[in-house]
Motif scaffolding. Structure first.
Motif, PDB file in Angstrom:
ATOM      1  N   THR A 220      -6.946   1.288 -58.893  1.00 56.95           N
ATOM      2  CA  THR A 220      -5.908   1.928 -58.190  1.00 56.95           C
ATOM      3  C   THR A 220      -5.780   3.380 -58.666  1.00 56.95           C
ATOM      4  O   THR A 220      -4.954   4.028 -58.277  1.00 56.95           O
ATOM      5  CB  THR A 220      -4.613   1.401 -57.705  1.00 56.95           C
ATOM      6  OG1 THR A 220      -3.809   0.891 -58.751  1.00 56.95           O
ATOM      7  CG2 THR A 220      -4.862   0.298 -56.773  1.00 56.95           C
ATOM      8  N   GLY A 221      -6.116   3.444 -60.002  1.00 52.77           N
ATOM      9  CA  GLY A 221      -5.839   4.399 -60.849  1.00 52.77           C
ATOM     10  C   GLY A 221      -4.627   4.440 -61.247  1.00 52.77           C
ATOM     11  O   GLY A 221      -3.982   3.547 -61.627  1.00 52.77           O
ATOM     12  N   PRO A 222      -3.933   5.732 -61.958  1.00 51.20           N
ATOM     13  CA  PRO A 222      -2.954   5.624 -63.126  1.00 51.20           C
ATOM     14  C   PRO A 222      -1.788   5.215 -62.304  1.00 51.20           C
ATOM     15  O   PRO A 222      -1.613   5.408 -61.220  1.00 51.20           O
ATOM     16  CB  PRO A 222      -2.875   7.156 -63.233  1.00 51.20           C
ATOM     17  CG  PRO A 222      -3.851   7.809 -63.085  1.00 51.20           C
ATOM     18  CD  PRO A 222      -4.636   7.125 -61.937  1.00 51.20           C
ATOM     19  N   ALA A 223      -0.688   4.574 -63.066  1.00 52.29           N
ATOM     20  CA  ALA A 223       0.305   4.007 -62.675  1.00 52.29           C
ATOM     21  C   ALA A 223       1.208   5.165 -61.948  1.00 52.29           C
ATOM     22  O   ALA A 223       1.940   4.851 -60.977  1.00 52.29           O
ATOM     23  CB  ALA A 223       1.381   3.406 -63.948  1.00 52.29           C
ATOM     24  N   GLN A 224       1.414   6.238 -62.712  1.00 57.15           N
ATOM     25  CA  GLN A 224       2.124   7.448 -62.057  1.00 57.15           C
ATOM     26  C   GLN A 224       1.459   7.762 -60.750  1.00 57.15           C
ATOM     27  O   GLN A 224       0.257   8.374 -60.743  1.00 57.15           O
ATOM     28  CB  GLN A 224       2.237   8.761 -63.041  1.00 57.15           C
ATOM     29  CG  GLN A 224       3.128   9.902 -62.724  1.00 57.15           C
ATOM     30  CD  GLN A 224       3.212  10.866 -63.764  1.00 57.15           C
ATOM     31  OE1 GLN A 224       2.426  10.851 -64.625  1.00 57.15           O
ATOM     32  NE2 GLN A 224       4.147  11.821 -63.341  1.00 57.15           N
ATOM     33  N   GLY A 225       2.408   7.855 -59.995  1.00 59.16           N
ATOM     34  CA  GLY A 225       1.735   8.136 -58.609  1.00 59.16           C
ATOM     35  C   GLY A 225       1.071   7.028 -57.468  1.00 59.16           C
ATOM     36  O   GLY A 225       0.752   7.042 -56.635  1.00 59.16           O
ATOM     37  N   ARG A 226       1.228   5.909 -58.401  1.00 61.56           N
ATOM     38  CA  ARG A 226       0.248   4.836 -57.507  1.00 61.56           C
ATOM     39  C   ARG A 226       0.920   4.597 -56.256  1.00 61.56           C
ATOM     40  O   ARG A 226       0.071   4.318 -55.241  1.00 61.56           O
ATOM     41  CB  ARG A 226       0.504   3.607 -58.262  1.00 61.56           C
ATOM     42  CG  ARG A 226      -0.367   2.326 -57.899  1.00 61.56           C
ATOM     43  CD  ARG A 226      -0.462   1.203 -58.591  1.00 61.56           C
ATOM     44  NE  ARG A 226      -1.469   1.468 -59.752  1.00 61.56           N
ATOM     45  CZ  ARG A 226      -1.216   1.051 -61.072  1.00 61.56           C
ATOM     46  NH1 ARG A 226       0.019   0.350 -61.569  1.00 61.56           N
ATOM     47  NH2 ARG A 226      -2.100   1.370 -61.998  1.00 61.56           N
ATOM     48  N   GLU A 227       2.128   4.315 -55.941  1.00 59.22           N
ATOM     49  CA  GLU A 227       2.675   3.886 -54.680  1.00 59.22           C
ATOM     50  C   GLU A 227       2.262   4.873 -53.704  1.00 59.22           C
ATOM     51  O   GLU A 227       1.900   4.437 -52.461  1.00 59.22           O
ATOM     52  CB  GLU A 227       4.298   3.798 -54.710  1.00 59.22           C
ATOM     53  CG  GLU A 227       4.457   2.644 -55.364  1.00 59.22           C
ATOM     54  CD  GLU A 227       4.826   2.865 -57.052  1.00 59.22           C
ATOM     55  OE1 GLU A 227       4.617   3.791 -57.389  1.00 59.22           O
ATOM     56  OE2 GLU A 227       5.349   1.796 -57.635  1.00 59.22           O
ATOM     57  N   ALA A 228       2.666   6.192 -53.704  1.00 64.07           N
ATOM     58  CA  ALA A 228       2.229   7.341 -52.803  1.00 64.07           C
ATOM     59  C   ALA A 228       0.815   7.417 -52.589  1.00 64.07           C
ATOM     60  O   ALA A 228       0.262   7.331 -51.538  1.00 64.07           O
ATOM     61  CB  ALA A 228       2.830   8.523 -53.348  1.00 64.07           C
ATOM     62  N   ARG A 229      -0.015   7.355 -53.746  1.00 68.22           N
ATOM     63  CA  ARG A 229      -1.688   7.287 -53.413  1.00 68.22           C
ATOM     64  C   ARG A 229      -2.227   6.089 -52.693  1.00 68.22           C
ATOM     65  O   ARG A 229      -2.915   6.495 -51.728  1.00 68.22           O
ATOM     66  CB  ARG A 229      -2.059   7.302 -54.965  1.00 68.22           C
ATOM     67  CG  ARG A 229      -3.576   7.691 -55.018  1.00 68.22           C
ATOM     68  CD  ARG A 229      -4.036   7.628 -56.387  1.00 68.22           C
ATOM     69  NE  ARG A 229      -3.750   6.655 -57.279  1.00 68.22           N
ATOM     70  CZ  ARG A 229      -2.722   6.834 -58.213  1.00 68.22           C
ATOM     71  NH1 ARG A 229      -2.249   7.979 -58.540  1.00 68.22           N
ATOM     72  NH2 ARG A 229      -2.455   5.853 -58.985  1.00 68.22           N
ATOM     73  N   CYS A 230      -1.511   4.885 -52.870  1.00 67.54           N
ATOM     74  CA  CYS A 230      -2.252   3.707 -52.316  1.00 67.54           C
ATOM     75  C   CYS A 230      -1.599   3.963 -50.830  1.00 67.54           C
ATOM     76  O   CYS A 230      -2.366   3.153 -49.902  1.00 67.54           O
ATOM     77  CB  CYS A 230      -1.809   2.539 -52.973  1.00 67.54           C
ATOM     78  SG  CYS A 230      -2.620   2.310 -54.560  1.00 67.54           S
ATOM     79  N   ALA A 231      -0.353   4.148 -50.610  1.00 67.64           N
ATOM     80  CA  ALA A 231       0.171   4.238 -49.180  1.00 67.64           C
ATOM     81  C   ALA A 231      -0.685   5.306 -48.296  1.00 67.64           C
ATOM     82  O   ALA A 231      -0.886   4.844 -47.185  1.00 67.64           O
ATOM     83  CB  ALA A 231       1.748   4.614 -49.362  1.00 67.64           C
ATOM     84  N   SER A 232      -1.065   6.250 -48.911  1.00 60.01           N
ATOM     85  CA  SER A 232      -2.060   7.288 -48.233  1.00 60.01           C
ATOM     86  C   SER A 232      -3.249   6.818 -48.004  1.00 60.01           C
ATOM     87  O   SER A 232      -3.877   6.918 -46.992  1.00 60.01           O
ATOM     88  CB  SER A 232      -1.820   8.604 -49.150  1.00 60.01           C
ATOM     89  OG  SER A 232      -2.968   9.550 -48.509  1.00 60.01           O
ATOM     90  N   ARG A 233      -3.881   5.821 -49.115  1.00 58.64           N
ATOM     91  CA  ARG A 233      -5.153   5.626 -48.861  1.00 58.64           C
ATOM     92  C   ARG A 233      -5.325   4.497 -48.104  1.00 58.64           C
ATOM     93  O   ARG A 233      -6.431   3.959 -47.433  1.00 58.64           O
ATOM     94  CB  ARG A 233      -5.706   5.021 -50.301  1.00 58.64           C
ATOM     95  CG  ARG A 233      -7.321   4.737 -50.450  1.00 58.64           C
ATOM     96  CD  ARG A 233      -7.709   4.612 -51.586  1.00 58.64           C
ATOM     97  NE  ARG A 233      -9.073   4.135 -51.687  1.00 58.64           N
ATOM     98  CZ  ARG A 233      -9.858   3.753 -52.742  1.00 58.64           C
ATOM     99  NH1 ARG A 233      -9.226   3.571 -53.879  1.00 58.64           N
ATOM    100  NH2 ARG A 233     -11.186   2.987 -52.268  1.00 58.64           N
ATOM    101  N   PHE A 234      -4.246   3.433 -47.986  1.00 60.11           N
ATOM    102  CA  PHE A 234      -4.237   2.194 -47.111  1.00 60.11           C
ATOM    103  C   PHE A 234      -2.998   2.184 -45.968  1.00 60.11           C
ATOM    104  O   PHE A 234      -2.570   1.095 -46.341  1.00 60.11           O
ATOM    105  CB  PHE A 234      -4.274   1.079 -48.138  1.00 60.11           C
ATOM    106  CG  PHE A 234      -5.457   0.844 -49.120  1.00 60.11           C
ATOM    107  CD1 PHE A 234      -6.646   0.695 -48.622  1.00 60.11           C
ATOM    108  CD2 PHE A 234      -5.236   1.391 -50.418  1.00 60.11           C
ATOM    109  CE1 PHE A 234      -7.710   0.509 -49.514  1.00 60.11           C
ATOM    110  CE2 PHE A 234      -6.458   1.461 -51.229  1.00 60.11           C
ATOM    111  CZ  PHE A 234      -7.721   0.878 -50.980  1.00 60.11           C
TER     112      PHE A 234
END
Length: 170
Positions: A89-103
């Motif tokens: 899922t990529g780096p820990a920093q920003g993971r929540e927002a990145r994954c929420a946007s992608r999924f």
């Protein structure tokens, strides 16, 4: 519905076999989710033969044989929740927002790669779970895996299992 979540087994590179505690959980699980980096097809064969239902993906260390048998991303409806499984899922920093946007269509995303257990909730409610690794603790104090229960459309009893240290081979 009882779930067993694992990832980054890396057999036989990091260990010769899966830990007994993880193997003992297989018959108790209705669904096993593996978030990639199996490394060998024998581990996939073993989990397929011992699991009622297996949902797995390939990881960055998995070769052509595993990639031919597994998707990069898996999705499943389990007990009224929409699950996704991915390796990285990529780096820990920003993971929540990145994954929420992608999924945006998921309730729970299971991922691996870092070998670091993770349990967080993204904006909008996406639950992110990383079971760590049962065979390669890297910078963590323990090798790990997760179990959880899905009941009435809710994820409950999410438990991180810390495995005892492996004994060196004789």
């Amino acid at each position: 519905m009882r779930l067993l979540l694992t990832s980054d087994t890396h057999l036989p590179l990091r260990a010769k076999r899966l830990p007994d505690q993880l193997l003992a959980e297989l018959p108790r699980a209705d669904v096993v989710l593996h978030a990639g980096d199996w490394v060998d097809e024998a581990t996939l064969d073993l989990l397929e033969s011992r699991s009622r239902r297996l949902i797995g993906v390939y990881g960055n260390n998995d070769g052509p044989g595993l990639r031919a048998r597994l998707p990069e991303i898996a999705r499943a409806d389990l007990g009224g929740l929409r699950f996704g499984v991915i390796h990285e899922t990529g780096p820990a920093q920003g993971r929540e927002a990145r994954c929420a946007s992608r999924f945006p269509d998921l309730d729970v995303l299971v991922f691996g790669h870092s070998h670091i257990p993770w349990d967080s909730t993204a904006p909008g409610g996406l639950r992110l779970l990383n079971p760590g690794s049962p065979t390669d603790r890297r910078r963590q104090p323990h090798c790990t895996f997760l179990t959880a229960t899905v009941a009435d459309g809710a994820l409950t009893e999410v438990t991180l299992h810390r495995l005892p240290p492996r004994r060196p081979a004789p």
